[in-house]
Design a protein around this motif. Sequence first.
Motif, PDB file in Angstrom:
ATOM      1  N   PHE A 164      -4.214   3.826 -19.142  1.00 42.35           N
ATOM      2  CA  PHE A 164      -5.224   4.070 -18.679  1.00 42.35           C
ATOM      3  C   PHE A 164      -5.538   5.263 -17.431  1.00 42.35           C
ATOM      4  O   PHE A 164      -6.252   5.787 -17.631  1.00 42.35           O
ATOM      5  N   HIS A 165      -4.491   4.740 -16.246  1.00 44.63           N
ATOM      6  CA  HIS A 165      -4.198   6.117 -15.445  1.00 44.63           C
ATOM      7  C   HIS A 165      -4.043   7.518 -16.231  1.00 44.63           C
ATOM      8  O   HIS A 165      -4.124   9.068 -15.532  1.00 44.63           O
ATOM      9  N   TRP A 166      -3.186   7.241 -17.344  1.00 43.20           N
ATOM     10  CA  TRP A 166      -3.122   8.990 -17.604  1.00 43.20           C
ATOM     11  C   TRP A 166      -4.110   9.524 -18.585  1.00 43.20           C
ATOM     12  O   TRP A 166      -4.523  10.244 -18.479  1.00 43.20           O
ATOM     13  N   PRO A 213       0.829  -0.699   0.379  1.00 43.07           N
ATOM     14  CA  PRO A 213       0.366   0.025   0.161  1.00 43.07           C
ATOM     15  C   PRO A 213       0.879   1.498   0.166  1.00 43.07           C
ATOM     16  O   PRO A 213       1.835   1.168   0.498  1.00 43.07           O
ATOM     17  N   VAL A 214       0.231   2.303  -0.049  1.00 37.68           N
ATOM     18  CA  VAL A 214       0.870   3.539  -0.581  1.00 37.68           C
ATOM     19  C   VAL A 214       1.484   4.271   0.650  1.00 37.68           C
ATOM     20  O   VAL A 214       2.648   4.744   0.989  1.00 37.68           O
ATOM     21  N   PRO A 236       2.044   8.402  -5.437  1.00 35.34           N
ATOM     22  CA  PRO A 236       1.353  10.008  -6.565  1.00 35.34           C
ATOM     23  C   PRO A 236       2.193  11.217  -6.027  1.00 35.34           C
ATOM     24  O   PRO A 236       2.616  11.541  -7.334  1.00 35.34           O
ATOM     25  N   GLU A 237       2.331  11.622  -5.394  1.00 34.95           N
ATOM     26  CA  GLU A 237       3.598  13.218  -4.805  1.00 34.95           C
ATOM     27  C   GLU A 237       4.874  12.851  -5.342  1.00 34.95           C
ATOM     28  O   GLU A 237       5.543  13.895  -5.847  1.00 34.95           O
TER      29      GLU A 237
END
Length: 302
Positions: free
Chosen positions: A277-279, A99-100, A174-175
Motif C-alpha cells: 500500500f505504501h509503495w 512517533p517519527v 522516512p529519510e
Amino acid sequence: MLGLEYFSFEAKWSPVFLAFMLLVTAGYFLLTGPLSSMFQGSKPVSAGRKVLFVSGMLAMYMAHGGPVDLLGHTMFSFHMVSMALSYLMATPLLILGIPVWMWRAIERKNPFKKLGFLTRPILASVVFNGLFSFYHIPVIHDFVMLNFTVHRIYYVILFISSFTMWWAIIQPIPEKDKSSGLLKMGYIFLNMVLLTPACALIIFAPEPLYATYSDPNTWAKAMGYCVPGDTSYLLEQFGGPAFFGYLAPEIDQRVGGITMKFFQEIIFASMLAYVFFHWYKRENKEDDPIPTEPPTSKLNQA
C-alpha cells in the motif's frame, strides 16, 4: 481453565513485571504528551499510533508475564503462542507506535550507530531466524528452559534480533528508508521461508522432542521460572505436564509448530499488504503530472 485455577495470582499475572510494563507505558504517554516539547520537531501523536504502542505492550506482557507465559510452561502450543506474540506481533506494533520525531531524537543520540549494519535486511533476517531455530533444537531449548539466567538473556537477545529484523521492513524514519517496496516484499518472503524448516521439524517429528513438556522431573524444574519457591510439590500434586494438557505431547507439539507458522503467515501477509500500500501510494505520487499553470490562473484568463 487449562489448569490456571491451580496457580496463585502471582504465578498467573507476574505483578512485578506488570508494574514495570505499566511504568514504561506511563512514560510513553508522558513523553508523547506533556513532555513532548523536549523533542525537536515534536507533533501531537494520533490516537491510532498510541493504540499501536499500547497493543504492543499488552502483547509483550501477555507473552512474558500473563497467563500465556504460564501456560507456555505446561503446553508447547502455548509456548509458540508466546513466541509469536512477543517477536512477531509486539515488536512491529511498538516500532509503529513510537512517533517519527521520537525515533529521530533517538537516532541522533544513538550510541550504537556503529552496529547499524545489524539492521541490513538479509543479515537481520538470517540472525533472527537463526537464533529462533537454534533455540528450538531440543537440547538447547531444554537447557535454556532449565537455566533461568540464560533464559532471560536469550529472550532479550531474541527481542533485539526481532527488532532489527522488523526495523529493516518498517523503517519508521522516512529519510532513512532507502529500500524499494519490491525489495521489502522480497525480504518479507525471505523471512517466511527461513522459519519454515524449524516449524517443519516440529510439526513432522514422530515423537515428543522436548523433555520440558514430556518428562515430569524436567517440567517441574522448568516451572521454577513461573512459580516461586520449591516446585517439587508440583510433582506430588499434579504428576507432570500431562495433568494440564488436553492434547497428547506429540499432538500438542504439532499444534505448536502449526500455530507458529499460522501466526507468521498472517502477520507477514498483513505486513506485505502494508508495504505494498505504501509503495503503491508513493509510486503514484511520484508519477502524478505537475501542472505548468495554477488552475486559478486559467480561471482568471477566462
